[in-house]
Every structure is written in C-alpha cells, then in structure tokens.
Design a protein around this motif. Structure first.
Motif, PDB file in Angstrom:
ATOM      1  N   LYS A  18       0.388  -1.234  -0.242  1.00  0.00           N
ATOM      2  CA  LYS A  18      -0.074  -0.122   0.326  1.00  0.00           C
ATOM      3  C   LYS A  18       0.934   1.778   0.265  1.00  0.00           C
ATOM      4  O   LYS A  18       2.305   1.822   0.310  1.00  0.00           O
ATOM      5  CB  LYS A  18      -0.784   0.248   1.297  1.00  0.00           C
ATOM      6  CG  LYS A  18      -0.333   0.122   2.719  1.00  0.00           C
ATOM      7  CD  LYS A  18      -1.438   0.212   3.201  1.00  0.00           C
ATOM      8  CE  LYS A  18      -2.170   1.278   3.702  1.00  0.00           C
ATOM      9  NZ  LYS A  18      -1.619   2.766   4.217  1.00  0.00           N
ATOM     10  N   LEU A  19      -0.022   2.330  -0.109  1.00  0.00           N
ATOM     11  CA  LEU A  19       0.744   3.681  -0.148  1.00  0.00           C
ATOM     12  C   LEU A  19       0.797   4.450   0.868  1.00  0.00           C
ATOM     13  O   LEU A  19       0.104   4.132   1.595  1.00  0.00           O
ATOM     14  CB  LEU A  19       0.414   4.585  -1.034  1.00  0.00           C
ATOM     15  CG  LEU A  19       0.286   3.811  -3.114  1.00  0.00           C
ATOM     16  CD1 LEU A  19      -0.482   5.123  -3.760  1.00  0.00           C
ATOM     17  CD2 LEU A  19       1.525   3.859  -3.198  1.00  0.00           C
ATOM     18  N   ASP A  20       1.630   4.682   1.080  1.00  0.00           N
ATOM     19  CA  ASP A  20       1.958   5.904   2.658  1.00  0.00           C
ATOM     20  C   ASP A  20       2.280   7.835   2.075  1.00  0.00           C
ATOM     21  O   ASP A  20       3.026   7.696   1.221  1.00  0.00           O
ATOM     22  CB  ASP A  20       2.753   5.694   3.669  1.00  0.00           C
ATOM     23  CG  ASP A  20       1.829   4.467   4.009  1.00  0.00           C
ATOM     24  OD1 ASP A  20       0.911   4.859   4.678  1.00  0.00           O
ATOM     25  OD2 ASP A  20       2.733   3.100   4.200  1.00  0.00           O
ATOM     26  N   THR A  21       1.951   8.723   2.909  1.00  0.00           N
ATOM     27  CA  THR A  21       2.124   9.878   2.103  1.00  0.00           C
ATOM     28  C   THR A  21       3.346  10.334   2.950  1.00  0.00           C
ATOM     29  O   THR A  21       3.269   9.543   4.197  1.00  0.00           O
ATOM     30  CB  THR A  21       1.353  10.608   2.019  1.00  0.00           C
ATOM     31  OG1 THR A  21       0.041  10.167   1.626  1.00  0.00           O
ATOM     32  CG2 THR A  21       1.665  12.497   2.344  1.00  0.00           C
ATOM     33  N   TYR A  22       4.388  10.727   2.215  1.00  0.00           N
ATOM     34  CA  TYR A  22       5.869  11.654   2.989  1.00  0.00           C
ATOM     35  C   TYR A  22       6.065  13.184   2.868  1.00  0.00           C
ATOM     36  O   TYR A  22       5.369  13.548   1.379  1.00  0.00           O
ATOM     37  CB  TYR A  22       6.542  11.215   2.829  1.00  0.00           C
ATOM     38  CG  TYR A  22       7.118   9.538   3.273  1.00  0.00           C
ATOM     39  CD1 TYR A  22       6.985   8.595   4.119  1.00  0.00           C
ATOM     40  CD2 TYR A  22       6.335   8.535   2.032  1.00  0.00           C
ATOM     41  CE1 TYR A  22       7.361   7.437   4.753  1.00  0.00           C
ATOM     42  CE2 TYR A  22       5.947   6.612   2.741  1.00  0.00           C
ATOM     43  CZ  TYR A  22       6.095   6.545   3.217  1.00  0.00           C
ATOM     44  OH  TYR A  22       6.543   5.531   3.948  1.00  0.00           O
TER      45      TYR A  22
END
Length: 583
Positions: free
Chosen positions: A369-373
C-alpha cells in the motif's frame, strides 16, 4: 535666459565604414562588444574579451533587436570578425533596405550580441561589495541592430564632422525634456507617450524604465510551433531559465533569453504580462507584494522552477534498487494486491477431432500500500525582497534528494525485514527462504558461488510447482564493501585457457547499495521477466510533488514537497540472497 555661447556640435554623422555594393547590399564595420559591465538583477555582468574566452557560431545573422521569429527579422549577416584593442570588431553585410537606410541616416548606431555562456566566474566588487559575474567562456550566436545598446561602446563605426554653431545653452528642464523625447524615439514609443512622461514630470531614469518596459512588451518570444502570446509557454521558458541558472543545465532556445535574470526581473515580466503599469519603477517591497499577491502568474513560475529543480535532483539521486522492481501505481491509499500468475503450462496436443483442452492458470497475490511522506519550507518576505532565488533552489534540491532517499529506505527495508530474510509472503514463509530455493549458505561472492546462485534461479518452477520457468539473473546487487569484488567478478579478462575464462563477464549488471549489511549480496532477474519488488505512486501524482501557498506561519511564502509512495515484495522466484561471510 542663459548666456549665449559657441561650441562645436556634430552636424552630420555618416558611417565612414559603410560601402555599398552592386547587389544592393552594403558592408559596415561595427564594434560588437568591449566587455563593458552591464547591470543585471542582483549582479554586474562583464564579458571577457579575447580568443581564449570567445568563440563564434559558424553562421551569424544580423537581426532586428534579437528578434528570431521570422525571416523578416534577418537584416544581414556577419562576414568577418576579429579582436582589436580589447574589443570585438566585425564586418556586417546589411541586405535589408530599411535597415541600411536607417544606418546611413545615423538613426541606428547601436549593436548588441546574442550569446550563450558556458563558464563564468563570480566575485565581489572590492569598492562597493556588489556581486560580479564575468563570462569566461561564451559563444556569439548573432548580432543585432538595436536602438540602445547595453554596452555603450558597441556601435557602428562613424565619422563625426564638427561644425561651429551658436546656440542658446538650454536650462535643465529643457535638457530633460529633450532627453526624454530622444529615449522614447529610440525605443519606438509614440510622441504622445513621450508627452505623457513629460507632462507628469518624469525623470530621465523613469523615462528609461518606461522605454525598457515598452520595448519588452513588443519583444517576441522565441517559440517553435506555438503562439508567442501563449502565457503558459512564456511562463514555462521563464521557469526553465530560473531552474537552469541554479542547476547549470543547458536551456532550450526559448529559455536562453531569460538566462541570468533574477527573481525581480521575472516578477517584472510577469506583472507586465498581466497588465500592470509602472513596474520598472517599483521598489523591491512593492514589487514582491504585487507579484505574489495579484493576478500575476509569478507564483506559478516560481513553483514550476522549483519543481524542475526537485525532479532534477530526485532523478540524479534515485535508488539503484528501483532497477530490480516493477512500478505499479495505485489509484488510492487502500491496500492493493499484486497478482502474479504462474504462466501457461506446456501446450496440449490437439485431438483428431480438433478439440483444444482448457488449462488453468495458477495465480497468487502479495499486498502492498501507499503512504504519504512530506516536509514544508517557508521562504520569508526578506528572502524574496533580497532576490535570493538560491534559497528556494537549495530547498528544492534538498527536497528532491530527500524524496529519493525516502524511496531508497523503503525499498531497502523490504529486503532487510526480518533480519534480512524479507517480509512474509502469502505462503507464510519469508521472501528469502530455503523452501523458496533462493537462500544460499553464507559465503563471499566468487565464480563458484555465482554459478550456484544462477543454477538455483534457473531451476525455479511456476506456481504449479512443476513447470521450469528458467529465471535468468540480470543484476548482481552487493553491499558497499563488495563493490571492488563485484567489479572484479564481472570484468572481462583475456584468459589463456578456457577454464580461466570469466563466464559472467558482460552478463550481469553491478548495483551497489550502501544500506545492505556488510558481505551481503544478491542476484535479481530482469523485472520484465520475474519482478521481485513492486513500488508505486499515487496514479494522479507520480513522484515528488511541490506546491506552495501564501505563508501563514511565516511572512512570505511556504513550499511543501509531498511523496505518495509504497513498496513491497511480490515474488520470490526472481531473486537469490547470500548473507555473505560477514554474517
């Protein structure tokens, strides 16, 4: 009334070097440049003169005020060029009748060079501390006839005949009015525009600023295949020039005309394009306020320039581990399943009745899955007023490096999970596991160990557990301490005997990842055949994204870089790991 006096004034100005020819053209000698200092935004620019510093394009046209949009802008060509007493002198052949007539009348005497710089030296004026920039390597691309040259010594060479004349010495106001009319006429402004400046009591400096603004408004932009009035194209060229000034990248032809301009110059251009008046006489504070807070497209230009720097530094610092993975972007932040199929089994014989048998394609899936940085940076009002684009450039470069480092750490964490065994796969076993046939006994890499690792990959089977898929290794990935050893293993050697030949020369690509444990090494297949890692971005925003807004926590403007990224392991069959002797 002032006293009468007698003095010698130029009665006629005739180009002494002008020679007409039978074909209707004429040649004239001109001083192209003496390297005189010219004030730019934030610094004073000089041109180094001499054969060690200057080169010349093979074919140099004579243009109308640097215009390059049509053949009508070409007024002639440069026939010969030489260095003479600290100046560049050239013979110009003028073929345009109107330009020739203007030169002959003495209406046009100024020339200017269009050039491309490849090296320069920055310094400080010892007297006033002003930043200086000397172009030490530059190429002359074209020569232009101009009303007012930046280098006041760059002129068509003429004879001046002096005639005695009795005149009345004008007072200061008359002199100012005369100068304003001369400035406006040279810049192509109408008599009405000159009258307006005089009526409102403009100074000579203000008149020069208005004349420059008028000439810039008429100056066409070099655009191929698009209208020069398209604001998006012009804005893109400005952003490209800002970014290239910071990164040293080679600008396109359209952006080259904006090279060397500072933020304030770009603000003025954007404000002029949006219909603002009096831009050239604005102070720095008013200029920044108008450019950042009105309908000016300068904030968009600044964002575009910052994005270009972010992407340039990001691409330069990208992790080599991306080479062993496959990119699969996702539409949202929900957990996704990367489906892998086992491939078709062998084809079945068609029966005499023409029946084709159905086969089942096995499949499995691994999740990621994607995460935000993100990080945020404020550019203060003082920095904008001080015209320090480099501060934003530094942030943009660091943001690009940080985005690349974030991706690298996430990809590396997949390989290093569970003490280097990798994440648990859908069968409950780690990515690198003896049951997966991709985990070797700790040993330093050599020809025998690479051969054993390659064999293990070759005999991998599909998801049916039967069909041999013959995975071919493409990448040798090593820790930093094995870089030299890896280069030796893949080097081409001239062997005297067949047994001494290097079987891996030219067959594997070496990738070095400093974040791996000492001694560790891996083989990976081409991800186009069997991908081991998958990584991806949000489909609507691939790569690092730069955005800005008016500052809230700071008095100025805030920039934010955001990266939506995810990585995971999707197939063990395309990789082989050896823990190495250090473990």
């Amino acid at each position: 009334m002032s006293d009468l006096l007698t003095r010698r004034l130029p009665a006629t100005i005739s180009p002494a070097s002008l020679q007409r020819h039978d074909d209707g053209t004429a040649t004239v000698t001109a001083t192209l440049s003496t390297g005189a200092p010219v004030r730019r935004a934030g610094f004073v620019e000089s041109l180094a003169i001499g054969p060690d510093h200057v080169s010349f394009a093979a074919n140099m046209p004579v243009l109308d005020a640097h215009r390059q949009t049509s053949i009508g802008d070409v007024k002639g060509r440069v026939e010969a060029v030489r260095f003479e007493g600290g100046a560049i002198v050239a013979t110009l052949r003028i073929s345009d009748p109107l330009a020739l007539a203007a030169i002959e009348r003495g209406d046009i005497t100024g020339v200017s060079v269009g050039y491309r710089a490849s090296a320069w030296k920055d310094g400080r004026d010892a007297a006033n501390g002003q930043k200086t920039r000397t172009m030490t390597k530059w190429e002359v691309l074209e020569v232009s006839l101009v009303p007012v040259p930046a280098d006041q010594n760059a002129t068509i060479r003429s004879n001046t005949t002096m005639e005695p004349e009795t005149i009345s010495e004008p007072d200061e106001a008359v002199t100012t009015r005369a100068e304003i009319r001369t400035i406006c006429r040279a810049a192509g402004m109408t008599p009405e525009q000159a009258d307006e400046l005089i009526d409102r009591g403009a100074t000579v400096t203000e008149a020069r600023a208005s004349a420059w603004e008028a000439s810039q408004a008429r100056r066409p932009v070099i655009i191929v295949g698009r209208s020069s009035e398209d604001p998006a194209i012009v804005r893109g060229y400005q952003a490209e020039a800002l970014a290239a000034t910071y990164t040293g990248a080679e600008p396109s032809d359209g952006a080259r005309q904006y090279m060397g301009l500072g933020m304030h110059d770009h603000m003025r251009l954007c404000l002029t394009r949006s219909g603002e008046s009096g831009v050239q006489t604005m102070g720095a504070d008013a200029l920044v306020t108008r450019a950042m807070g009105t309908t000016s497209d300068f904030p968009i230009t600044l964002d575009d320039a910052g994005t270009r720097i972010v992407l340039a530094s990001y691409r330069a610092a990208e992790s080599p581990l991306k080479s062993i993975g496959v990119q699969r972007n996702l539409p949202d932040f929900r957990e996704a399943t990367a489906i892998r199929t086992g491939g078709l089994p062998t084809l079945k014989k068609v029966t005499e009745a023409g029946e084709i048998k159905h086969v089942t394609i096995p499949e499995s899936g691994e999740k990621f899955k994607l995460d935000t940085y993100a990080s945020i940076f404020g550019l203060t009002r003082q920095v904008l007023i001080n015209d320090r684009f480099g501060v934003l450039g530094d942030f943009a470069r660091n943001a690009g490096n940080a985005a690349a480092a974030t991706e690298r750490e996430l990809l590396l964490s997949v390989l290093l999970e569970t003490a280097g065994a990798g994440p648990a796969m859908s069968d409950g076993k780690a990515l690198f596991h003896a049951d997966h046939g991709n985990l070797g006994i700790a040993a330093a890499p050599d020809v025998d160990e690479l051969s054993a690792a390659r064999l293990a990959m070759r005999v991998q089977t599909g998801l049916d557990g039967v069909t041999r898929i013959s995975v071919a290794p493409k990448y040798l990935v090593v820790a930093a301490d094995l870089e030299t050893k890896g280069e030796q293993l893949l080097a081409a050697l001239a062997a005297a005997k067949v047994d001494d030949a290097n079987p891996f020369s030219g067959k594997l690509t070496l990738l070095v990842e400093p974040g791996l444990p000492e001694g560790a090494w891996y083989l990976f297949a081409d991800p186009a055949q069997v991908p081991t890692l998958a990584y991806g971005y949000l489909s609507s925003a691939p790569g690092p994204q730069l955005a800005s807004r008016d500052g809230w926590d700071v008095l100025g403007r805030e920039w934010r870089v955001v990266l939506d990224f995810g990585a995971g392991a999707i197939d063990w069959r395309g990789a082989y790991r050896n823990p190495g002797e250090a473990l």
